[in-house]
Design a protein around this motif. Structure first.
Motif, short mmCIF file in Angstrom:
data_model
loop_
_atom_site.label_atom_id
_atom_site.label_comp_id
_atom_site.label_asym_id
_atom_site.label_seq_id
_atom_site.Cartn_x
_atom_site.Cartn_y
_atom_site.Cartn_z
N PRO A 98 0.83 -1.21 0.00
CA PRO A 98 0.00 0.00 0.00
C PRO A 98 0.86 1.26 0.00
CG PRO A 98 -0.66 -1.54 1.75
CD PRO A 98 0.65 -2.01 1.21
N GLN A 99 0.39 2.28 -0.72
CA GLN A 99 1.07 3.57 -0.74
C GLN A 99 0.03 4.67 -0.49
OE1 GLN A 99 4.74 3.65 -3.59
NE2 GLN A 99 2.98 3.09 -4.84
N ASP B 97 -1.40 1.14 -5.04
CA ASP B 97 -0.49 0.15 -4.47
C ASP B 97 0.56 -0.23 -5.51
OD1 ASP B 97 -2.20 0.27 -2.36
OD2 ASP B 97 -3.04 -1.74 -2.62
N LYS B 98 1.75 -0.57 -5.02
CA LYS B 98 2.79 -1.00 -5.95
C LYS B 98 3.07 -2.49 -5.74
CE LYS B 98 6.99 -0.12 -3.22
NZ LYS B 98 8.30 0.58 -3.20
N LYS B 99 3.58 -3.12 -6.79
CA LYS B 99 3.97 -4.53 -6.69
C LYS B 99 5.46 -4.58 -6.36
CE LYS B 99 0.56 -6.39 -9.93
NZ LYS B 99 -0.16 -7.19 -8.92
N GLU B 100 5.78 -5.21 -5.23
CA GLU B 100 7.18 -5.34 -4.82
C GLU B 100 7.64 -6.77 -5.05
OE1 GLU B 100 9.32 -3.43 -1.23
OE2 GLU B 100 8.77 -5.45 -0.57
N TYR B 101 8.76 -6.89 -5.74
CA TYR B 101 9.30 -8.21 -6.09
C TYR B 101 10.44 -8.58 -5.15
CZ TYR B 101 6.68 -7.77 -10.45
OH TYR B 101 5.68 -7.63 -11.37
N THR B 102 10.48 -9.85 -4.77
CA THR B 102 11.59 -10.42 -4.01
C THR B 102 12.00 -11.72 -4.68
OG1 THR B 102 10.06 -11.57 -2.52
CG2 THR B 102 10.88 -9.41 -1.80
N VAL B 103 13.21 -12.18 -4.39
CA VAL B 103 13.71 -13.42 -4.99
C VAL B 103 13.17 -14.61 -4.23
CG1 VAL B 103 15.76 -14.76 -5.57
CG2 VAL B 103 15.79 -12.27 -5.84
N ALA B 104 12.54 -15.54 -4.93
CA ALA B 104 12.05 -16.77 -4.33
C ALA B 104 13.20 -17.77 -4.19
CB ALA B 104 10.94 -17.36 -5.20
N ASP B 105 12.95 -18.84 -3.44
CA ASP B 105 13.99 -19.85 -3.23
C ASP B 105 14.49 -20.41 -4.56
OD1 ASP B 105 13.79 -19.51 -0.51
OD2 ASP B 105 12.51 -21.26 -0.18
N LEU B 106 13.57 -20.63 -5.49
CA LEU B 106 13.98 -21.17 -6.79
C LEU B 106 14.87 -20.18 -7.53
CD1 LEU B 106 13.87 -23.34 -8.95
CD2 LEU B 106 11.70 -22.36 -9.76
N GLY B 107 14.55 -18.90 -7.45
CA GLY B 107 15.38 -17.88 -8.08
C GLY B 107 16.77 -17.83 -7.47
N GLN B 108 16.84 -17.97 -6.14
CA GLN B 108 18.13 -18.00 -5.46
C GLN B 108 18.95 -19.20 -5.93
OE1 GLN B 108 19.54 -16.01 -2.40
NE2 GLN B 108 21.17 -16.94 -3.61
N ALA B 109 18.30 -20.34 -6.10
CA ALA B 109 19.00 -21.55 -6.56
C ALA B 109 19.48 -21.38 -8.00
CB ALA B 109 18.07 -22.76 -6.46
N VAL B 110 18.67 -20.75 -8.84
CA VAL B 110 19.06 -20.51 -10.23
C VAL B 110 20.29 -19.62 -10.29
CG1 VAL B 110 18.37 -19.33 -12.36
CG2 VAL B 110 16.78 -20.88 -11.23
N LEU B 111 20.28 -18.54 -9.49
CA LEU B 111 21.42 -17.63 -9.49
C LEU B 111 22.67 -18.32 -8.96
CD1 LEU B 111 22.39 -14.72 -10.03
CD2 LEU B 111 21.89 -14.23 -7.63
#
Length: 202
Positions: free
Chosen positions: A59-60, A65-79
């Motif tokens: 919420p703003q 409202d804005k969409k905030e992105y974070t790295v998921a576990d799968l993304g961390q594994a890919v990186l």
């Protein structure tokens, strides 16, 4: 490297919206990888669908409202997997260098304005990098190589405590960009001097 890896690195450094990510690409990630706003939004959508990133509505006040992105576990594994993979040293494709060699069979003076244009562009990029360094890294650690000349012994002492790996590695990438632009400018000055000398001899 794919744009997905650059996005994962940026989000691990700090979660953010698509707009905030695009701004980071303009300000700092662009030192080593460029992408348009449209490309970033398109890739983020795909990464969300693939489970590499998570998204939540934030919420703003006074704004949607804005969409905030974070790295998921799968993304961390890919990186992590990508970081541990070997990559081949980059091969250089340099159109201007080929043109310069080709000028031997035409008029070397015809390239002077083009080389001067490249020099202006690299001068602006170096100024951008140096401004970014001053903005983001105002205090240089004693053990970090100087990007703008020898260290000043009278300057402030290095900060105590454990090193901030993220900050130090961001800075070393930026220092590489600064060194590359300075090297390129020195080479372009050499090219211009050569072109002028050859033009005068015709």
């Amino acid at each position: 490297m794919a744009i997905e890896h650059a996005i994962l690195v940026s989000l691990l450094e700090k979660p953010g919206s698509g707009y905030e990510l695009a701004r980071r690409f303009e300000r700092s990630i662009g030192y080593f990888w460029t992408a348009s706003h449209q490309q970033i939004y398109r890739v983020l959508k795909r990464m969300e669908g693939d489970g590499w990133v998570d998204v939540r509505d934030v919420p703003q006040q006074g704004r949607p409202d804005k969409k905030e992105y974070t790295v998921a576990d799968l993304g961390q594994a890919v990186l992590s997997s990508w970081i541990h993979e070997p990559i081949e040293p980059e091969s250089i494709r340099h159109d201007l260098a080929v043109k310069i060699r080709g000028a031997a069979f035409d008029d070397p003076a015809a390239l002077i304005h083009e080389v001067e244009r490249h020099r202006r562009a690299h001068t602006e990029r170096l100024a951008h990098y140096l401004a970014g360094e001053q903005r983001d890294f105002p205090a240089r650690d004693e053990d970090a190589p100087a990007a703008s000349g020898p260290a000043d012994a009278s300057g402030p002492p290095a900060a105590s405590g454990p090193p901030d790996a993220g900050r130090e590695l961001q800075h070393v990438v930026l220092r590489g960009g600064i060194a590359y632009e300075r090297m390129t400018l020195a080479w372009l000055d050499d090219v211009l001097a050569t072109l002028h000398r050859l033009a005068a001899a015709r």
